[in-house]
Design an enzyme around this catalytic site. Structure first.
Site, mmCIF file in Angstrom:
data_model
loop_
_atom_site.group_PDB
_atom_site.id
_atom_site.type_symbol
_atom_site.label_atom_id
_atom_site.label_comp_id
_atom_site.label_asym_id
_atom_site.label_seq_id
_atom_site.Cartn_x
_atom_site.Cartn_y
_atom_site.Cartn_z
ATOM 1 N N ARG A 198 -4.150 -2.397 -14.693
ATOM 2 C CA ARG A 198 -4.068 -1.843 -13.338
ATOM 3 C C ARG A 198 -5.103 -0.728 -13.180
ATOM 4 N NH1 ARG A 198 -0.602 -2.598 -8.855
ATOM 5 N NH2 ARG A 198 -1.259 -1.107 -7.280
ATOM 6 N N THR A 213 -1.839 4.726 6.771
ATOM 7 C CA THR A 213 -0.918 4.675 7.892
ATOM 8 C C THR A 213 0.340 3.935 7.451
ATOM 9 O OG1 THR A 213 -0.566 3.893 10.142
ATOM 10 C CG2 THR A 213 -2.144 2.649 8.821
ATOM 11 N N HIS A 214 1.483 4.488 7.828
ATOM 12 C CA HIS A 214 2.777 3.929 7.395
ATOM 13 C C HIS A 214 3.664 3.751 8.620
ATOM 14 C CE1 HIS A 214 6.212 3.068 4.912
ATOM 15 N NE2 HIS A 214 6.883 4.091 5.397
ATOM 16 N N ASP A 240 -1.712 10.588 -1.625
ATOM 17 C CA ASP A 240 -1.599 11.244 -2.935
ATOM 18 C C ASP A 240 -1.026 10.207 -3.906
ATOM 19 O OD1 ASP A 240 1.411 13.210 -2.152
ATOM 20 O OD2 ASP A 240 1.135 11.056 -2.541
ATOM 21 N N GLY A 274 1.872 9.590 -4.856
ATOM 22 C CA GLY A 274 3.225 9.084 -4.608
ATOM 23 C C GLY A 274 3.236 7.887 -3.671
ATOM 24 N N ASP A 286 3.835 6.921 -0.196
ATOM 25 C CA ASP A 286 3.959 7.425 1.184
ATOM 26 C C ASP A 286 4.434 8.875 1.220
ATOM 27 O OD1 ASP A 286 5.257 4.161 1.996
ATOM 28 O OD2 ASP A 286 3.187 4.874 2.087
HETATM 29 C C1 GRF Z 1 0.996 -1.804 9.589
HETATM 30 O O1 GRF Z 1 2.115 -1.452 10.374
HETATM 31 C C2 GRF Z 1 0.938 -0.952 8.367
HETATM 32 O O2 GRF Z 1 1.323 0.386 8.588
HETATM 33 C C3 GRF Z 1 1.957 -1.648 7.494
HETATM 34 O O3 GRF Z 1 1.781 -3.031 7.730
HETATM 35 C C4 GRF Z 1 1.147 -3.194 8.996
HETATM 36 C C5 GRF Z 1 -0.187 -3.836 8.760
HETATM 37 O O4 GRF Z 1 -0.609 -4.342 9.944
HETATM 38 N N1 GRF Z 1 1.744 -1.318 6.114
HETATM 39 P P1 GRF Z 1 -2.137 -4.840 10.119
HETATM 40 O O5 GRF Z 1 -2.545 -5.549 8.835
HETATM 41 O O6 GRF Z 1 -2.976 -3.624 10.376
HETATM 42 O O7 GRF Z 1 -2.057 -5.763 11.310
#
Ligand code: GRF
Length: 199
Positions: free
Chosen positions: A64, A107-108, A140, A142, A144
Site C-alpha cells: 500500500r 469533499t465528503h 490528514d 484520518g 474524514d
Molecule cells: C461525492 O458525493 C463524494 O463526496 C462521495 O461520493 C460522491 C462522488 O460523486 N465520496 P462523483 O464521483 O463526484 O460524481
C-alpha cells in the site's frame, strides 16, 4: 492555480470543477485527473475535456505504501497548487501526505464530524437527522477528520432514500466545492490548529 483532481466514480464533482475552470476569472485549471481504477466516468469526463489522465491501481504495487508513493510521484509530476479528492475512494497515507499534505482537500457528503467513511448519506438517513450536507476539508491521515474549510447543509426529506438524499447533497457539494476551491486558489488559505480561514 494548477489543480490535480483524483476520482473513483462518476466524476460529477470533477465536472463541476472543469465547468468552473472554463471561466478565465476562476483562476484555476485542471492539469490532470487521476483515478485508482480504469474506465470510470470521471476519467471519461477528463478525456472529453482534453485533460491528461492517469490510473494508479493499488493491485499493481507490492504494498500500500508503494502505491501511495507512486501516486504521490505521479501527482507531483503535474506540479499542482492544489490536489482535490472528489469522490476518490481510497485513503491516502503518510507517503502521499508527506508530499502533498496541507494542499490536498477532500469533499465528503456529510456534515463532519458526523458520519465519516464510505456511507455518509446512508448513515445520516439511518440516524434520522433532519439536516445533513457536505464538507470540504484539508486531508490528514484520518478518515474524514481533516480541518474543515467549508460546509453546505441540505434538508433530509421524510420520503428520502439514500439515492435521493445523496443527489440533493451532491448538488450542494458541487457548488461548495467549486466556490471554495476557486477562493483558495485566488485568495489563498491558512490553517491554525483546527480552524481554516480563506483569504
Ligand atoms: C461525492 O458525493 C463524494 O463526496 C462521495 O461520493 C460522491 C462522488 O460523486 N465520496 P462523483 O464521483 O463526484 O460524481
Amino acid at each position: 492555480g494548477r489543480l490535480v483532481v483524483l476520482v473513483s466514480g462518476s466524476g460529477t464533482n470533477l465536472q463541476a470543477l472543469l465547468d468552473a475552470c472554463a471561466d478565465p476569472g476562476y483562476g484555476a485549471r485542471v492539469v490532470a485527473v487521476g483515478s485508482d481504477r480504469d474506465g470510470t466516468e470521471g476519467l471519461a469526463r477528463a478525456e472529453r475535456a482534453g485533460v491528461p489522465t492517469f490510473v494508479e491501481r493499488v493491485g499493481d504495487h507490492h504494498s500500500r505504501d508503494a502505491w501511495d508513493e507512486a501516486l504521490a510521484a505521479t501527482v507531483a509530476s503535474y506540479e499542482p497548487d492544489l490536489v482535490v479528492l472528489a469522490g476518490f475512494m481510497k485513503l491516502v497515507g503518510e507517503p502521499f501526505l508527506a508530499a502533498h499534505g496541507g494542499r490536498t482537500v477532500n469533499t465528503h457528503p456529510a456534515l463532519s464530524p458526523s458520519f465519516p467513511g464510505m456511507h455518509g448519506p446512508r448513515d445520516a438517513l439511518a440516524h434520522g437527522v433532519k439536516v445533513t450536507g457536505a464538507t470540504l476539508f484539508v486531508v490528514d491521515a484520518g478518515v474524514d477528520t481533516g480541518v474543515i474549510l467549508a460546509q453546505s447543509a441540505v434538508p433530509v426529506r421524510d420520503d428520502d432514500d439514500v439515492e435521493t438524499l445523496h443527489e440533493r447533497i451532491k448538488a450542494a457539494e458541487r457548488a461548495m466545492l467549486t466556490d471554495t476551491v476557486g477562493r483558495m486558489v485566488r485568495e489563498g488559505f491558512t490553517v491554525e490548529g483546527r480552524r481554516a480561514r480563506l483569504g
